[in-house]
Design an enzyme around this catalytic site. Structure first.
Site, PDB file in Angstrom:
ATOM      1  CB  SER A   1       6.696 -16.600 -26.399  1.00 23.05           C
ATOM      2  OG  SER A   1       7.837 -15.994 -25.855  1.00 23.05           O
TER       3      SER A   1
ATOM      4  CG  HIS B   1       3.313 -19.557 -27.576  1.00 22.78           C
ATOM      5  ND1 HIS B   1       2.368 -18.580 -27.395  1.00 22.78           N
ATOM      6  CD2 HIS B   1       4.297 -19.300 -26.681  1.00 22.78           C
ATOM      7  CE1 HIS B   1       2.784 -17.748 -26.451  1.00 22.78           C
ATOM      8  NE2 HIS B   1       3.944 -18.164 -25.999  1.00 22.78           N
TER       9      HIS B   1
ATOM     10  CE  LYS C   1       1.264 -18.501 -23.358  1.00 25.17           C
ATOM     11  NZ  LYS C   1       0.958 -17.387 -22.532  1.00 25.17           N
TER      12      LYS C   1
HETATM   13  N1  PMP Z   1       5.927 -20.046 -21.318  1.00 24.96           N
HETATM   14  C1  PMP Z   1       5.839 -19.363 -22.470  1.00 24.96           C
HETATM   15  C2  PMP Z   1       6.664 -19.797 -23.639  1.00 24.96           C
HETATM   16  C3  PMP Z   1       4.982 -18.262 -22.553  1.00 24.96           C
HETATM   17  O1  PMP Z   1       4.889 -17.555 -23.690  1.00 24.96           O
HETATM   18  C4  PMP Z   1       4.215 -17.889 -21.432  1.00 24.96           C
HETATM   19  C5  PMP Z   1       3.212 -16.754 -21.437  1.00 24.96           C
HETATM   20  N2  PMP Z   1       3.470 -15.684 -22.196  1.00 24.96           N
HETATM   21  C6  PMP Z   1       4.371 -18.625 -20.251  1.00 24.96           C
HETATM   22  C7  PMP Z   1       5.220 -19.699 -20.239  1.00 24.96           C
HETATM   23  C8  PMP Z   1       3.619 -18.259 -19.021  1.00 24.96           C
HETATM   24  O2  PMP Z   1       2.365 -18.825 -19.043  1.00 24.96           O
HETATM   25  P1  PMP Z   1       1.189 -18.194 -18.193  1.00 24.96           P
HETATM   26  O3  PMP Z   1       0.702 -17.014 -18.974  1.00 24.96           O
HETATM   27  O4  PMP Z   1       0.201 -19.294 -18.066  1.00 24.96           O
HETATM   28  O5  PMP Z   1       1.767 -17.792 -16.869  1.00 24.96           O
END
Ligand code: PMP
Length: 386
Positions: A179, A207, A238
């Site tokens: 991320s 992602h 996303k």
């Molecule tokens: N996993 C990853 C790799 C993320 O980047 C994120 C969000 N930044 C999440 C899980 C969490 O997802 P959510 O925003 O739906 O809570």
């Protein structure tokens, strides 16, 4: 007042380390631009990679379904908050990702924090890439399993850790697309190790879902990998532009998660209208090659126009294009200078990234224009000179 004074002291310490975060209230729908305090700013902050967060077709699906479903689900999924549209969404997600079954969660954070402790517990072992998302770390800690971190994408280090482990139940955990780095995990090698050591493999494709693979089916589909031991996590806030997440995999594994993942059980189901919006959004993802091509045009233009010497553009072919700066204060200074010039790029600092690796996390979207991306590259080229 000592508790409060303590807390104030810690807030001041955050200021001193340039680590205090602030929020900016956007006044318009999610797009390439934001309006903050009445001022328009070009944004490279969102994870709305395909530009679906304010898509009229998705919005229309939501508006029409509110007449049918109302606003709230009224209860948790296992009580009475589970709706036919949730079923349709789960079936669609399973078919789309090529998995037997999928289970919908309210957020990716909740999915990760629920799924890991459902699979593994005290006395077991988790092997996790050093750079996994915070929600995976929290899920791992909550499971009470022994947590072993291996160096980022270092398959040999993971192999050594697995060989040294005497735990009978093992789980390998990785982001598919990291991320804060934008690079991709060596999924085929990780699956081979999981098979060799009889471990589960959890792949968080937050992602990659919607962006990578044929029709945006995700990073595992791109790599052509499939196994009962893979638990895929996809998030829906996303590229899908709405909110929520899912776990997908073998039908029996998903049934187990339905029974045991506490973040799916002890929480109100997310509004059925969101599931209806998501069904529309997944149709757009599936038919969205032109959006993915546009996104890749942005990536190519950005990478092709940056001329950095001191800072480093990290290797990435995904929508996440981080510019590594290193120092917290400098990263913040550059982010501030960009904002003064009308461009928003978040400075990502510890603890989100390891100390000494503060960076600008540039995220690109099909909503951007080539000229937007060139403008950002020009500004960065100029700012690095100072
Ligand atoms: N996993 C990853 C790799 C993320 O980047 C994120 C969000 N930044 C999440 C899980 C969490 O997802 P959510 O925003 O739906 O809570």
């Amino acid at each position: 007042m000592s508790l409060l004074d303590d807390l104030r002291g810690q807030l001041s310490a955050l200021d001193a380390q340039h680590l205090r975060r602030v929020r900016r209230a956007n006044q318009i729908p999610c797009d390439a631009k934001m309006r903050v305090d009445g001022r328009e700013l070009l944004s490279f902050c969102s994870n709305d990679y395909l530009g679906l967060a304010a898509d009229p077709t998705v919005a229309k699906a939501l508006i029409e379904s509110v007449v049918r479903y109302g606003v709230g689900a009224g209860a948790s999924h296992l009580v009475s908050g589970h709706y036919d549209v949730h079923e349709r969404l789960e079936a669609r997600l399973a078919a789309f990702t090529g998995c037997e079954r999928a289970l919908y969660f309210t957020t990716g954070y909740m999915a990760n924090v629920g799924v890991i402790p459902a699979l593994i517990g005290r006395g077991d072992a988790i092997f996790a890439d050093r750079l996994i998302h915070a929600s995976l770390v929290d899920g791992a800690l909550l499971s009470r399993a022994n947590l072993v971190r291996y160096a980022h994408n270092d398959v040999a280090a993971l192999a050594r850790a697995l060989e040294e482990s005497s735990a009978s139940n093992k789980l390998i955990v990785t982001d598919a697309v990291f991320s804060m780095d934008g690079d991709i995990a060596p999924l085929a090698e990780l699956l081979a190790l999981a098979e060799q050591h009889d471990a589960w493999l959890l792949v968080d494709d937050a992602h990659g879902f919607g962006v990578l693979g044929p029709q945006g089916r995700g990073t595992l589909a791109e790599a052509g990998l499939d196994s009962w031991r893979i638990v895929l996590i996809g998030t829906l806030g996303k590229a899908a532009g709405v909110s929520g997440a899912f776990a997908a995999g073998h039908a029996d594994v998903i049934e187990w998660l339905l029974q045991k993942a506490r973040t799916g059980i002890f929480t109100t189901a997310s509004p059925p209208i969101l599931a209806e919006a998501l069904l529309a959004s997944i149709d757009l993802i599936e038919r969205g090659d032109f959006r993915r091509e546009r996104l890749h045009t942005m990536v190519d233009n950005f990478r092709g126009s940056l001329k950095l010497r001191r800072w480093q553009l990290l290797p990435s072919r995904t929508a996440i294009q981080p510019v590594l700066i290193g120092d917290n204060a400098e990263a913040l200074r550059v982010s501030d200078a960009l904002r003064d010039a009308g461009v928003l790029v978040p400075a990502i600092r510890p603890p989100t990234v390891p100390p000494g690796t503060a960076r600008l996390r540039v995220s690109l979207s099909a909503r951007h224009e080539v000229e937007d991306v060139l403008r950002l590259a020009d500004l960065l080229n100029a700012l690095e000179e100072f």
